[in-house]
Motif scaffolding. Structure first.
Motif, PDB file in Angstrom:
ATOM      1  N   GLU A 270       0.876   4.527   2.063  1.00  0.00           N
ATOM      2  CA  GLU A 270       1.421   5.604   1.247  1.00  0.00           C
ATOM      3  C   GLU A 270       0.275   6.348   0.583  1.00  0.00           C
ATOM      4  N   ARG A 272      -0.764   9.336  -2.239  1.00  0.00           N
ATOM      5  CA  ARG A 272      -0.273  10.087  -3.398  1.00  0.00           C
ATOM      6  C   ARG A 272      -1.311  11.108  -3.837  1.00  0.00           C
ATOM      7  N   SER A 273      -0.809  12.259  -4.248  1.00  0.00           N
ATOM      8  CA  SER A 273      -1.665  13.359  -4.686  1.00  0.00           C
ATOM      9  C   SER A 273      -2.147  13.119  -6.115  1.00  0.00           C
ATOM     10  N   SER A 275      -1.309  14.592  -8.669  1.00  0.00           N
ATOM     11  CA  SER A 275      -0.158  14.692  -9.574  1.00  0.00           C
ATOM     12  C   SER A 275       0.855  13.584  -9.311  1.00  0.00           C
ATOM     13  N   HIS A 276       0.417  12.546  -8.564  1.00  0.00           N
ATOM     14  CA  HIS A 276       1.200  11.329  -8.300  1.00  0.00           C
ATOM     15  C   HIS A 276       2.393  11.576  -7.385  1.00  0.00           C
ATOM     16  N   ARG A 277       2.388  12.647  -6.641  1.00  0.00           N
ATOM     17  CA  ARG A 277       3.450  12.945  -5.691  1.00  0.00           C
ATOM     18  C   ARG A 277       3.129  12.271  -4.351  1.00  0.00           C
ATOM     19  N   VAL A 278       4.108  11.615  -3.750  1.00  0.00           N
ATOM     20  CA  VAL A 278       3.909  10.993  -2.441  1.00  0.00           C
ATOM     21  C   VAL A 278       3.854  12.107  -1.397  1.00  0.00           C
ATOM     22  N   ILE A 279       2.714  12.235  -0.711  1.00  0.00           N
ATOM     23  CA  ILE A 279       2.552  13.296   0.279  1.00  0.00           C
ATOM     24  C   ILE A 279       2.574  12.767   1.701  1.00  0.00           C
ATOM     25  N   ARG A 281       3.767   9.022   4.122  1.00  0.00           N
ATOM     26  CA  ARG A 281       4.043   7.610   4.355  1.00  0.00           C
ATOM     27  C   ARG A 281       3.670   7.331   5.807  1.00  0.00           C
ATOM     28  N   GLU A 290      -4.163  20.498  -3.150  1.00  0.00           N
ATOM     29  CA  GLU A 290      -4.312  20.260  -4.587  1.00  0.00           C
ATOM     30  C   GLU A 290      -5.646  19.577  -4.874  1.00  0.00           C
ATOM     31  N   TYR A 294      -7.001  11.643  -4.621  1.00  0.00           N
ATOM     32  CA  TYR A 294      -5.829  11.149  -3.910  1.00  0.00           C
ATOM     33  C   TYR A 294      -5.963   9.635  -3.748  1.00  0.00           C
TER      34      TYR A 294
END
Length: 967
Positions: A270, A272-273, A275-279, A281, A290, A294
């Motif tokens: 997994e 994550r960016s 900003s803690h967004r899953v980008i 899997r 961004e 990461y």
């Protein structure tokens, strides 16, 4: 066969776990446990010898702690070399050999040779009472565990060097250490690891997993089952890597799985960016845009790994505030910036951090360093430069991206970075001389430019050209010796011609023959190695020629430094400071700090060896016009004569390091960079695995404590240290004497520093004989310790200072006079109305001279005074005679200590540093007793008391006018 262990299977069941057992075998520092319910095969000593092998037994358990059967050593070693797994329950593994005697088992004394064969170099006990709680990812270990004593293991995980011809080379990463249980102190720092796991990935013990319960106490059944399960699995490597450590916006990161697990179809990845967004899997990613860090999370069953990469964030890098340096300190935003730093590369792969980058690890470590008070990080490249730049001008893009990611991580925590390009000798890239071959110099400039041009817009990066340079033969590192190549020969001839010009070649040759006292015509030839020898018969040697070679070496190194500066400045950023990090060889004939200082922005010393002369280190490294940073400091590892135990305990190392850290400020320094934040186990050197704030298992050593205290002190009070006042005393370093064979000049300067600081209570500056004529300070007292000879320019400058009112004190002869006499073993000299006996010992009675006069000479010259001793007092054994001579000169110059102290003892140094509004008093104990001192500051007439712990330090800042204590 029968066994006394309840629930243990008999040998006929042939389980995959072997346990050694013999009736009456001694348990030494063992972890008591029960194997009830665990299916094992019990092996006797004879069984170990005959039957222990990885094909039949997946795991070998030694339940006896530090004890093991000596006769079975070869069988155990063979089992481990074949990749066998091992669980040692208690103590220090393989440290107490046990032999069978007619009356039973007998344990032999502690011996390190067995476990050192496995890379376990030493052990140290930990003070268990300092542990507040235990922490582990396996709750069974914290719940089912009790330790009476814990033994920290030092581990080396490389047995060869990747670049055998390079002194800074690391070796193959043969394994990795993981702590399964941490002991935390009251502040939450991990200070002990009672259970560690070592996975041997490659080389001699490839495939094996070693589990050490390195404590004495109790290990419960649940905890034991966890250890048996994990130890039986063998060495595992599981990690996800990114192609680059730094991507540009719009690029697509490429991920790869690095593992020795056969079936990885169930691996979960997994991403994550920032900003803690899953980008993502899985292993496939879309273009990233961004900016920021990461995180990559990988998991497969009980195995997990965390990695990361950056997307380039230029605004973050540009927020870095520039540093500047004056002649005492660094400044940031017009504020004093006392440096409390550490060297760091990476806690996982260490010197390979630019080839195997993991920005997530860096982020974790930088956060920890920031919390600890680290405000500057030193890093760089110590080895393998041709791997970074296979051909001139073509630096590996992955390396440059990793370099950017490292700077981004540092910028996130607002920590300036010193980046070091070379070590010991610059890489030649096919040339024959590291400093003088144009082909090599051009390649070095291209190498530097590849990095510096990536960060022309970054203000808080500092460039260190080379770590601990020597000149110029790779066969004689840390010495000044010729390389005898064509470029050096041409440069030497040109230097001689320019330095000693003559109207004709014949006149020039004659001048050099006279200077070197030789009848030989080959004056343009480089000195031979035998010329550097300090022998009692000269024969056909030309020892005086070596003086000029050493001066030539200084000039050539300065030229090289200027060439590298040109490469750095090609990025058009004048805010980036430059330096050269030199060790104590740079206080002698290696590239010398006093010579190259004008050509860098600040000077740097690595004080490793002269532990009895820490003040001397600082004094000789400090030049009047440049700030001096103790850029690399630590404690070299020493063993007892039998090699079985370290010379110092971890606490003694901590105390010594504390003295070094405190003196890096007190002796007119700008601060320190400790070596190193994480111990590097991948050096084929037992010494290297003994150095570092954190052990290989990740736990903090006691030496982190003084760093934390001093960093906190400077963070709170460093802004008070403005406008340092120059010392009124100057020592002239007799470099002409120092650069010749039969030299005792370094000893003379050491004795001078100790007498002035520890006995007279008067600090001083140091200036080279070769730069003294340019010294702009107004010293009241100038000391020239046992110079033997002085340049005409220096002597003229000394006389000019005397005429203007200074007092000059010189001991021993310094001109070539017929009245020079050999010293007698014991000489008598009257100083201040008292007779002193001065003894000269060893080779000195055959190698040093005294002047023809017999009494102290005092001469008035203009407004000042010249005081001369016929004896080179710094080279004698009488500190009382030397101290009295200096005190005579101090009184004549109207210089006095600014304090009085009770008790007055040279065992505790009291070192005042005077600033515009405050005085920093630093107390450094060299005694084994705690000392309570009463100090009177003579300027404010205020008295204060301070307690100085044995072997340690104390620091007090007082208001210069009122005497009020400000700390």
């Amino acid at each position: 066969m029968a066994t006394a262990l309840p629930g243990v299977a008999t040998a006929q069941a042939r389980p995959r776990v072997a346990v050694f057992e013999e009736h009456g075998f001694p348990r030494i520092q063992s972890a008591d446990f029960s194997l009830e319910g665990v299916s094992v095969t019990v092996l006797t000593e004879q069984d170990l010898i005959a039957r222990l092998n990885p094909r039949d037994f997946k795991l070998f358990i030694n339940p006896y702690g530090s004890a093991f059967p000596r006769r079975a050593w070869s069988a155990i070693l063979k089992y481990l070399r074949e990749g066998g797994n091992w669980l040692n329950c208690g103590g220090v593994p393989l440290s107490r050999p046990v032999v069978r005697t007619a009356s039973g088992w007998r344990a032999e004394p502690y011996q390190a040779s067995y476990h050192q064969r496995l890379g376990i170099t030493h052990f140290f006990p930990v003070e268990v009472q300092k542990i507040s709680k235990y922490q582990s990812a396996h709750q069974e270990l914290t719940r089912d565990f009790d330790a009476k004593a814990i033994y920290e293991l030092y581990v080396r995980l490389s047995s060869t060097s990747t670049e055998p011809d390079e002194a800074g080379s690391d070796g193959p990463h043969e394994g990795v250490v993981e702590s399964l249980l941490f002991g935390l102190n009251g502040e939450g720092r991990a200070i002990a690891a009672p259970i560690v796991q070592i996975d041997r990935w490659q080389a001699e013990f490839k495939g094996g997993r070693w589990m050490f319960a390195n404590f004495e106490g109790r290990l419960g059944a649940d905890a034991l089952r966890v250890l048996i399960h994990k130890a039986s699995q063998g060495a595992v490597r599981f990690r996800v890597r990114s192609e680059f450590a730094c991507y540009r916006s719009g690029e697509v990161p490429q991920l790869s799985l690095d593992t020795n697990i056969n079936n990885v179809v169930n691996a979960i990845v997994e991403v994550r960016s920032p900003s803690h967004r899953v980008i993502a899997r899985g292993m496939s990613l879309e273009p990233v845009t961004e900016p920021g860090l990461y995180q990559i999370y990988a998991e497969m069953g009980e195995y997990n790994h965390r990695s990361g990469f950056w997307v380039y964030d230029e605004p973050l890098l540009m927020r870095g505030r520039p540093l500047r340096a004056d002649n005492h300190f660094f400044y940031r935003d017009a504020k004093v910036f006392p440096v409390t730093g550490a060297t760091y590369m990476a806690s996982d792969v260490h010197r390979r951090f630019l080839f195997e980058p993991n920005a997530s690890v860096w982020d974790r470590d930088f956060r920890a360093m920031k919390d600890a008070g680290v405000n500057m990080v030193r890093t760089g490249i110590w080895t393998g430069w041709k791997r970074y730049m296979p051909r001139p001008g073509a630096v590996d893009e992955g390396v440059l991206r990793a370099f950017e990611a490292f700077l981004l991580t540092a910028a996130k925590y607002d920590i300036p970075v010193i980046f070091t390009f070379f070590a010991f000798l610059p890489e030649t890239w096919g040339g024959v001389n590291a400093y003088l071959d144009p082909r090599s110099v051009k390649a070095q400039q291209q190498f530097i430019e590849a990095f510096t041009k990536r960060c022309g817009h970054i203000n808080n990066v500092i460039w260190d050209f080379i770590n601990e340079p020597s000149f110029c033969s790779p066969k004689h590192l840390w010495n000044c010796r010729p390389n005898y190549d064509e470029y050096e020969k041409a440069a030497w001839k040109q230097w001689l011609t320019e330095t000693y010009p003559g109207a004709s070649d014949e006149e020039h040759v004659g001048q050099l023959q006279q200077r070197w006292r030789t009848a030989r015509d080959d004056v343009y030839e480089l000195p031979q190695l035998q010329d550097f020898e300090s022998v009692h018969l000269i024969d056909d040697r030309q020892p005086l020629k070596t003086l000029d070679y050493r001066l030539f070496a200084q000039d050539m190194f300065i030229r090289w430094t200027q060439q590298m500066t040109t490469a750095v400045r090609s990025n058009r950023n004048p805010h980036q400071l430059i330096t050269v990090g030199q060790d104590e060889a740079g206080l002698g004939d290696s590239p010398n700090i006093q010579f190259f200082a004008p050509h860098v922005d600040f000077t740097s010393l690595h004080n490793w060896w002269a532990n009895d002369d820490l003040v001397w280190d600082s004094v000789l490294a400090k030049t009047p016009l440049k700030a001096s940073l103790m850029e690399e400091t630590g404690v070299m590892f020493y063993e007892r004569a039998d090699g079985d135990k370290p010379w110092r305990s971890e606490q003694e190392v901590s105390n010594l390091l504390e003295r070094k850290l405190a003196l890096s400020f007190a002796a007119d320094g700008a601060g320190f960079i400790e070596w190193i934040w994480n111990t590097n186990p991948y050096m084929n050197s037992t010494n290297e695995v003994g150095i570092g704030f954190h052990r290989v298992d990740g736990t903090a050593k006691p030496e982190l404590e003084p760093f934390l205290a001093i960093a906190k002190f400077m963070d709170r009070h460093g802004q008070l240290l403005r406008d340092r006042q120059a010392e009124p005393v100057v020592m002239v370093i007799p470099h002409t004497h120092m650069f010749q064979p039969r030299s005792f000049a370094q000893e003379a300067t050491r004795r001078c520093v100790r007498a002035m600081y520890y006995h007279c209570g008067v600090p001083m500056q140091a200036v080279s004989e070769y730069t003294f004529a340019k010294f702009v300070g107004e010293a009241k007292l100038i000391i020239v310790p046992s110079p033997k000879t002085l340049t005409a320019e220096c002597w003229g400058a000394l006389l000019e200072r005397v005429k203007r009112g200074a007092t000059v004190a010189i001991s021993g002869p310094f001109e070539e006079e017929e009245s020079w006499l050999p010293v007698q073993q014991t000489e008598s000299l009257a100083i201040g109305g008292r007779d002193y006996s001065v003894r000269f010992e060893g080779e000195k009675i055959q190698r040093i001279e005294k002047a023809g006069f017999t009494q102290i000479k005092r001469s008035s010259v203009g407004l000042g005074s010249l005081i001369q001793s016929p004896l080179p007092l710094e080279l004698g054994d009488s500190i009382d005679a030397l101290m009295t001579f200096y005190r005579m000169a101090i009184a004549r110059a109207r210089v006095a200590p600014i304090f009085t102290v009770t008790p007055k003892t040279p065992a505790v140094l009291v070192l005042p540093s005077v600033f515009r509004n405050v005085v920093l008093y630093t107390f450094v104990s060299e005694t084994n007793r705690d000392t309570r001192m009463q100090v009177t500051d003579l300027s404010s007439k205020k008295r204060f008391s301070v307690s100085v712990p044995a072997g340690r330090t104390a620091m007090v800042i007082i208001n210069r006018r009122t005497g009020a204590i400000l700390t």
